[in-house]
Enzyme design. Sequence first.
Site, short mmCIF file in Angstrom:
data_model
loop_
_atom_site.label_atom_id
_atom_site.label_comp_id
_atom_site.label_asym_id
_atom_site.label_seq_id
_atom_site.Cartn_x
_atom_site.Cartn_y
_atom_site.Cartn_z
CG ASP A 1 13.62 -7.01 3.53
OD1 ASP A 1 13.71 -6.27 2.25
OD2 ASP A 1 12.39 -7.70 3.63
CE LYS B 1 7.90 -2.99 -2.56
NZ LYS B 1 8.52 -3.94 -1.44
CD1 TRP C 1 7.01 -5.53 3.81
CD2 TRP C 1 6.89 -7.92 3.14
NE1 TRP C 1 6.17 -5.52 2.86
CE2 TRP C 1 6.17 -6.94 2.43
CE3 TRP C 1 7.06 -9.03 2.72
CZ2 TRP C 1 5.59 -7.37 1.08
CZ3 TRP C 1 6.22 -9.90 1.74
CH2 TRP C 1 6.02 -8.61 0.89
C1 LIG Z 1 8.04 -5.48 -1.12
C2 LIG Z 1 8.72 -5.92 0.13
C3 LIG Z 1 9.12 -7.48 0.13
C4 LIG Z 1 8.62 -8.25 -1.07
O1 LIG Z 1 8.98 -8.27 -2.17
P1 LIG Z 1 8.93 -9.08 -3.36
O2 LIG Z 1 9.72 -8.65 -4.49
O3 LIG Z 1 7.53 -9.20 -3.64
O4 LIG Z 1 9.14 -10.56 -3.02
C5 LIG Z 1 9.79 -7.82 1.03
N1 LIG Z 1 10.20 -6.87 2.16
C6 LIG Z 1 10.09 -5.78 2.05
C7 LIG Z 1 10.37 -4.94 3.25
C8 LIG Z 1 9.26 -5.16 0.89
O5 LIG Z 1 9.12 -3.87 0.99
#
Ligand SMILES: *Cc1c(COP(=O)(O)O)cnc(C)c1O
Length: 362
Positions: free
Chosen positions: A174, A198, A103
């Site tokens: 993030d 998540k 990511w």
């Molecule tokens: C799931 C995830 C994303 C992507 O999220 P979306 O809602 O599909 O854009 C980005 N960064 C991390 C760390 C994630 O776990």
Amino acid sequence: MNKIIYNFSAGPSMLPQEVLLQIKHEFLNWNDTGTSIIEISHRSLDFLQVIQELEQSLRNLLCIPNEYVILFCPGGARGQFDAIPMNLLRHFHSADYINSGYWSYNAMLEAKKYCSPNNINVLSNYQNKKFVLPMKKWNIKNNTAYLHYCPNETIDGISIYEEPNFPDKIVVGDFSSFILSRKINIKKYDLIYASAQKNLGPSGLTLVILKNTLLNMNNKLIPSILNYKKLFKYQSMFNTPVTFSWYVSGLVLKWIKKNGGIQFFEKLNYQKSQLLYNTIDRSGFYINHIHNNNRSQMNVTFNLKNPKLNNIFLKKSMENGLKFLKGHKVVGGFRASIYNAMPLSGVQALVQFMIQFEKKYG
Ligand SMILES: *Cc1c(COP(=O)(O)O)cnc(C)c1O
């Protein structure tokens, strides 16, 4: 069909049973409105209360100081991969990105488009996918707009637990699969973002916690839907929001508080992940090479020493009610996502299965 199912999906992931039952109970008549939550206006007084409670719960649980604003954004975490450089690059031509996995690498690729010419400072590559260099070795540059990193790489199962201490830098994180899993010191960051699916609620909602001084940065070319200043002005309702996700996330936060807040889940998450890692480490049958300091407590990845057994492991785990253990296709192997909603009993069931499987096939 009364067998207990444990859902180890990485996202969208399992929600607390109690919350699902409440949604079911009030789905046709929410808050005595005689309508469903998904049928009412986002501008109605009833829904306004949902927003206010959602924001207040977040502030209380995460101890968010007053000088931070909370935005509820569309477009997922991926949308923020663009929103961040668009809003924060300003006169700079570059930003610092820590590459610790899938990511953070993809966030960097997106930001690169806005840096000239392809000028981005990529730091601290993770070493053989086993550990991330400690923060004091992150060679942050002076003339870059901000620092971006990802404290939990959902796909790789790699975490950075150290909190940043870069007072002269705008620090962006993030937190998609990290938020609400343990205590964090918001003041160490300038911008924290997280997609909801998540550890917070259903997909579609993206949380952005932003220092209010960053609201002054403006650029007319930023699409309004990604413009922090604009979203703040419109109280996160520039477009019609994903009202259902907002509502369910509010319920999840109340559930967290009722169970003892982040402190409770931090302990439980440690306990759950240790149980799994101990089971993996005890045998030569299962493998996880990630350094202790960087092992994720949310997404435990592992491989079988003998990959020929992968299919049968997956099949038998499914039969035993242990669902979605297959690892992401870019890394393969297996992954158990054990966010707040996963009870200890789910991890215990998985561990028991792993021990039995090893006895039979090891
Ligand atoms: C799931 C995830 C994303 C992507 O999220 P979306 O809602 O599909 O854009 C980005 N960064 C991390 C760390 C994630 O776990």
